[in-house]
Design a protein around this motif. Structure first.
Motif, mmCIF file in Angstrom:
data_model
loop_
_atom_site.group_PDB
_atom_site.id
_atom_site.type_symbol
_atom_site.label_atom_id
_atom_site.label_comp_id
_atom_site.label_asym_id
_atom_site.label_seq_id
_atom_site.Cartn_x
_atom_site.Cartn_y
_atom_site.Cartn_z
ATOM 1 N N ALA A 197 19.893 19.386 30.248
ATOM 2 C CA ALA A 197 20.639 18.177 30.625
ATOM 3 C C ALA A 197 21.683 18.504 31.693
ATOM 4 O O ALA A 197 21.864 17.753 32.660
ATOM 5 N N LEU A 198 22.348 19.651 31.504
ATOM 6 C CA LEU A 198 23.383 20.050 32.466
ATOM 7 C C LEU A 198 22.762 20.315 33.849
ATOM 8 O O LEU A 198 23.247 19.804 34.872
ATOM 9 N N LEU A 199 21.693 21.102 33.864
ATOM 10 C CA LEU A 199 21.093 21.476 35.157
ATOM 11 C C LEU A 199 20.538 20.252 35.884
ATOM 12 O O LEU A 199 20.694 20.116 37.100
ATOM 13 N N THR A 200 19.912 19.354 35.123
ATOM 14 C CA THR A 200 19.318 18.187 35.789
ATOM 15 C C THR A 200 20.378 17.174 36.213
ATOM 16 O O THR A 200 20.082 16.272 36.996
ATOM 17 N N SER A 201 21.609 17.347 35.717
ATOM 18 C CA SER A 201 22.695 16.440 36.142
ATOM 19 C C SER A 201 23.354 16.909 37.439
ATOM 20 O O SER A 201 24.165 16.179 38.017
ATOM 21 N N LEU A 202 23.032 18.108 37.883
ATOM 22 C CA LEU A 202 23.672 18.632 39.099
ATOM 23 C C LEU A 202 23.207 17.832 40.319
ATOM 24 O O LEU A 202 22.000 17.602 40.491
ATOM 25 N N PRO A 203 24.141 17.432 41.169
ATOM 26 C CA PRO A 203 23.754 16.640 42.353
ATOM 27 C C PRO A 203 22.713 17.337 43.234
ATOM 28 O O PRO A 203 21.872 16.670 43.846
ATOM 29 N N LEU A 204 22.755 18.670 43.282
ATOM 30 C CA LEU A 204 21.792 19.390 44.126
ATOM 31 C C LEU A 204 20.474 19.676 43.403
ATOM 32 O O LEU A 204 19.576 20.286 43.987
ATOM 33 N N PHE A 205 20.366 19.223 42.136
ATOM 34 C CA PHE A 205 19.155 19.543 41.349
ATOM 35 C C PHE A 205 17.847 19.230 42.090
ATOM 36 O O PHE A 205 16.918 20.042 42.067
ATOM 37 N N PRO A 206 17.746 18.067 42.760
ATOM 38 C CA PRO A 206 16.464 17.767 43.427
ATOM 39 C C PRO A 206 16.118 18.754 44.546
ATOM 40 O O PRO A 206 14.975 18.768 45.004
ATOM 41 N N TYR A 207 17.100 19.547 44.955
ATOM 42 C CA TYR A 207 16.886 20.442 46.104
ATOM 43 C C TYR A 207 16.965 21.909 45.698
ATOM 44 O O TYR A 207 17.174 22.779 46.531
ATOM 45 N N MET A 208 16.813 22.181 44.393
ATOM 46 C CA MET A 208 16.938 23.566 43.929
ATOM 47 C C MET A 208 15.679 24.018 43.200
ATOM 48 O O MET A 208 15.067 23.246 42.461
ATOM 49 N N GLN A 209 15.351 25.279 43.416
ATOM 50 C CA GLN A 209 14.405 25.977 42.551
ATOM 51 C C GLN A 209 15.247 26.709 41.525
ATOM 52 O O GLN A 209 16.167 27.457 41.911
ATOM 53 N N ILE A 210 14.956 26.537 40.245
ATOM 54 C CA ILE A 210 15.811 27.090 39.194
ATOM 55 C C ILE A 210 14.988 27.997 38.286
ATOM 56 O O ILE A 210 13.893 27.622 37.848
ATOM 57 N N GLN A 211 15.541 29.181 38.053
ATOM 58 C CA GLN A 211 14.925 30.120 37.109
ATOM 59 C C GLN A 211 15.923 30.377 35.982
ATOM 60 O O GLN A 211 17.091 30.665 36.259
ATOM 61 N N VAL A 212 15.447 30.293 34.757
ATOM 62 C CA VAL A 212 16.315 30.451 33.580
ATOM 63 C C VAL A 212 15.849 31.633 32.745
ATOM 64 O O VAL A 212 14.646 31.792 32.496
ATOM 65 N N MET A 213 16.816 32.459 32.333
ATOM 66 C CA MET A 213 16.531 33.566 31.404
ATOM 67 C C MET A 213 17.487 33.471 30.226
ATOM 68 O O MET A 213 18.703 33.579 30.418
ATOM 69 N N PRO A 214 16.980 33.254 29.009
ATOM 70 C CA PRO A 214 17.861 33.268 27.846
ATOM 71 C C PRO A 214 18.371 34.690 27.596
ATOM 72 O O PRO A 214 17.639 35.657 27.790
ATOM 73 N N LEU A 215 19.624 34.798 27.183
ATOM 74 C CA LEU A 215 20.238 36.107 26.954
ATOM 75 C C LEU A 215 20.622 36.257 25.489
ATOM 76 O O LEU A 215 21.012 35.296 24.828
ATOM 77 N N CYS A 216 20.518 37.484 25.004
ATOM 78 C CA CYS A 216 21.087 37.790 23.690
ATOM 79 C C CYS A 216 21.790 39.136 23.802
ATOM 80 O O CYS A 216 21.632 39.856 24.789
ATOM 81 N N ARG A 217 22.566 39.451 22.812
ATOM 82 C CA ARG A 217 23.404 40.641 22.861
ATOM 83 C C ARG A 217 22.544 41.890 22.878
ATOM 84 O O ARG A 217 21.574 42.001 22.121
ATOM 85 N N HIS A 218 22.899 42.832 23.777
ATOM 86 C CA HIS A 218 22.207 44.118 23.785
ATOM 87 C C HIS A 218 22.832 45.000 22.708
ATOM 88 O O HIS A 218 24.066 45.065 22.593
#
Ligand SMILES: O=C(O)CC1=CCC(=O)O1
Length: 96
Positions: A66-87
């Motif tokens: 929801a946050l990423l798609t609310s960004l004004p530049l969202f239509p013009y971005m390629q987005i890569q997401v990596m979930p993180l957990c504690r090492h």
């Protein structure tokens, strides 16, 4: 939950400068607000590229979406997401 997010921005070459400036301004205002709220933990420019690497701290992946798609530049971005957990070898508590 922490997420590493890379955003590559590509504005259409023929977008009027005033429209691009307005998009960047509203993006910046929202980014400032989200950083102050603690949800946008890190925001780094990728050197030499119109791209950023960010760390978001949100409740779940639906909130991130929801946050990423609310960004004004969202239509013009390629987005890569990596979930993180504690090492297990990290000396930090995961809050850093
Ligand atoms: O310039 C960028 O990388 C896109 C962006 C994210 C927050 C902001 O203000 O611009």
């Amino acid at each position: 939950m922490l997420f590493h997010v890379r955003m590559d921005v590509q504005l259409p070459p023929h977008m009027p400068a005033a429209q691009a400036d307005e998009l960047k301004k509203t993006e910046r205002e929202l980014a400032h607000s989200l950083q102050r709220s603690g949800k946008w933990r890190h925001l780094w420019r990728v050197a030499g590229q119109y791209a950023n690497v960010s760390v978001f701290d949100v409740g779940d992946v639906e909130e991130l979406h929801a946050l990423l798609t609310s960004l004004p530049l969202f239509p013009y971005m390629q987005i890569q997401v990596m979930p993180l957990c504690r090492h297990p070898s990290s000396v930090r508590d995961g809050d850093a």
